[in-house]
Scaffold this active site. Structure first.
Site, PDB file in Angstrom:
ATOM      1  N   SER A  62      -3.650  -9.926   3.652  1.00  0.00           N
ATOM      2  CA  SER A  62      -4.645 -10.934   3.239  1.00  0.00           C
ATOM      3  C   SER A  62      -4.013 -12.308   3.074  1.00  0.00           C
ATOM      4  O   SER A  62      -2.790 -12.432   2.939  1.00  0.00           O
ATOM      5  CB  SER A  62      -5.282 -10.510   1.910  1.00  0.00           C
ATOM      6  OG  SER A  62      -5.756  -9.186   1.987  1.00  0.00           O
TER       7      SER A  62
HETATM    8  N1  SAM Z   1      -3.094  -5.104   0.260  1.00  0.00           N
HETATM    9  C1  SAM Z   1      -2.700  -5.290   1.625  1.00  0.00           C
HETATM   10  C2  SAM Z   1      -1.478  -6.156   1.784  1.00  0.00           C
HETATM   11  O1  SAM Z   1      -0.949  -6.653   0.775  1.00  0.00           O
HETATM   12  O2  SAM Z   1      -1.030  -6.299   2.934  1.00  0.00           O
HETATM   13  C3  SAM Z   1      -3.808  -5.782   2.517  1.00  0.00           C
HETATM   14  C4  SAM Z   1      -4.745  -4.715   2.826  1.00  0.00           C
HETATM   15  S1  SAM Z   1      -5.708  -4.820   4.265  1.00  0.00           S
HETATM   16  C5  SAM Z   1      -6.669  -6.258   4.010  1.00  0.00           C
HETATM   17  C6  SAM Z   1      -6.801  -3.460   3.894  1.00  0.00           C
HETATM   18  C7  SAM Z   1      -6.140  -2.096   4.029  1.00  0.00           C
HETATM   19  O3  SAM Z   1      -7.028  -1.113   3.481  1.00  0.00           O
HETATM   20  C8  SAM Z   1      -5.881  -1.693   5.473  1.00  0.00           C
HETATM   21  O4  SAM Z   1      -4.538  -1.399   5.669  1.00  0.00           O
HETATM   22  C9  SAM Z   1      -6.770  -0.458   5.660  1.00  0.00           C
HETATM   23  O5  SAM Z   1      -6.242   0.511   6.535  1.00  0.00           O
HETATM   24  C10 SAM Z   1      -6.866   0.061   4.231  1.00  0.00           C
HETATM   25  N2  SAM Z   1      -7.990   0.957   3.983  1.00  0.00           N
HETATM   26  C11 SAM Z   1      -9.248   0.923   4.491  1.00  0.00           C
HETATM   27  N3  SAM Z   1      -9.966   1.950   4.019  1.00  0.00           N
HETATM   28  C12 SAM Z   1      -9.152   2.652   3.178  1.00  0.00           C
HETATM   29  C13 SAM Z   1      -9.322   3.819   2.364  1.00  0.00           C
HETATM   30  N4  SAM Z   1     -10.461   4.505   2.331  1.00  0.00           N
HETATM   31  N5  SAM Z   1      -8.277   4.233   1.625  1.00  0.00           N
HETATM   32  C14 SAM Z   1      -7.081   3.576   1.652  1.00  0.00           C
HETATM   33  N6  SAM Z   1      -6.865   2.478   2.396  1.00  0.00           N
HETATM   34  C15 SAM Z   1      -7.887   2.014   3.142  1.00  0.00           C
END
Ligand code: SAM
Length: 217
Positions: A62
């Site tokens: 993000s």
């Molecule tokens: N916090 C992260 C960082 O510091 O880089 C950014 C996260 S990214 C915007 C969103 C993440 O949520 C993705 O890697 C995606 O695969 C994960 N995601 C989506 N659905 C999910 C779920 N049900 N459980 C765990 N992770 C999930």
């Protein structure tokens, strides 16, 4: 001072000037954690731009301003027990570890390749954070209850399991909404098992939270 340190200092000044960083502990964490350690090789030079960047598998790290805003409304302090949903690159988990202590955060990611990437990044950067591969729409019962559940993917609604896995006075911080390209950042505070206060903190756009109680693939 390296070019990286200089760029990081500049980014922190920018985030402070525009009101994204408000508190000393969030500022200290941003100064300490090198964002370039959480970005794939081909994009490292972009590390200190205030923008989301690709980390592969269609996912992103993000934008720093969005992360700062979420960390500020999370009202973090050392010792709080945190569940982060959406490990991604591991950068946000590293920032949280700086503030709350790395033994106090568990982070969950659903995509195996992203899970490996985030876990390795955290390890190499020296953070002993528990990283779990799984569906965060169910929370993570093993280490519950939590003081904060910080969600970095867009949820269509707040699943009951997150509410159940929260301590009294605990908070869920999550982008929530039924539209693909618009969500609202919500802070949901647990008063007791049946009463929750909801505060809205403006519009945002996150990749979807995919899982049993989230969006379908
Ligand atoms: N916090 C992260 C960082 O510091 O880089 C950014 C996260 S990214 C915007 C969103 C993440 O949520 C993705 O890697 C995606 O695969 C994960 N995601 C989506 N659905 C999910 C779920 N049900 N459980 C765990 N992770 C999930």
């Amino acid at each position: 001072m390296s070019i990286n340190d200089e760029s990081r200092n500049k980014m922190v000044s920018y985030l402070e000037k525009f009101g994204y960083i408000k508190s000393e502990h969030v500022k200290e964490a941003f100064l300490k954690v090198d964002r370039s350690n959480f970005i794939p090789g081909n994009l490292k030079e972009e590390a200190y731009r205030d923008t989301p960047l690709s980390i592969g598998s269609g996912q992103t790290i993000s934008a720093p301003s969005m992360i700062a805003l979420m960390l500020e409304v999370s009202e973090l302090k050392f010792g709080l027990k945190i569940l982060e949903i959406g490990t991604g690159s591991g950068y946000n988990a590293a920032l949280i570890a700086e503030i709350c202590g790395d033994q106090n955060i568990v982070t969950i990611e659903r995509i195996p390749e992203v899970y490996q990437f985030g876990r390795e990044n955290l390890k190499k950067a020296g953070y002993n954070v528990k990283v779990v591969l799984g569906d965060g729409t169910k929370g993570y019962l093993e280490d519950a209850p939590y003081d904060r559940i910080i969600v970095t993917a867009a949820a269509p609604q707040v699943p009951q399991s997150w509410k159940d896995q929260l301590k009294e006075d605990g908070m869920i911080i999550a982008p929530v909404g039924m539209e693909r390209y618009y969500q609202e950042l919500l802070v949901v505070k647990k008063k007791n098992d049946t009463t929750f206060d909801i505060k809205k903190h403006g519009g945002c756009v996150f990749v979807p939270l995919v899982g049993e109680d989230g969006w379908k693939e």
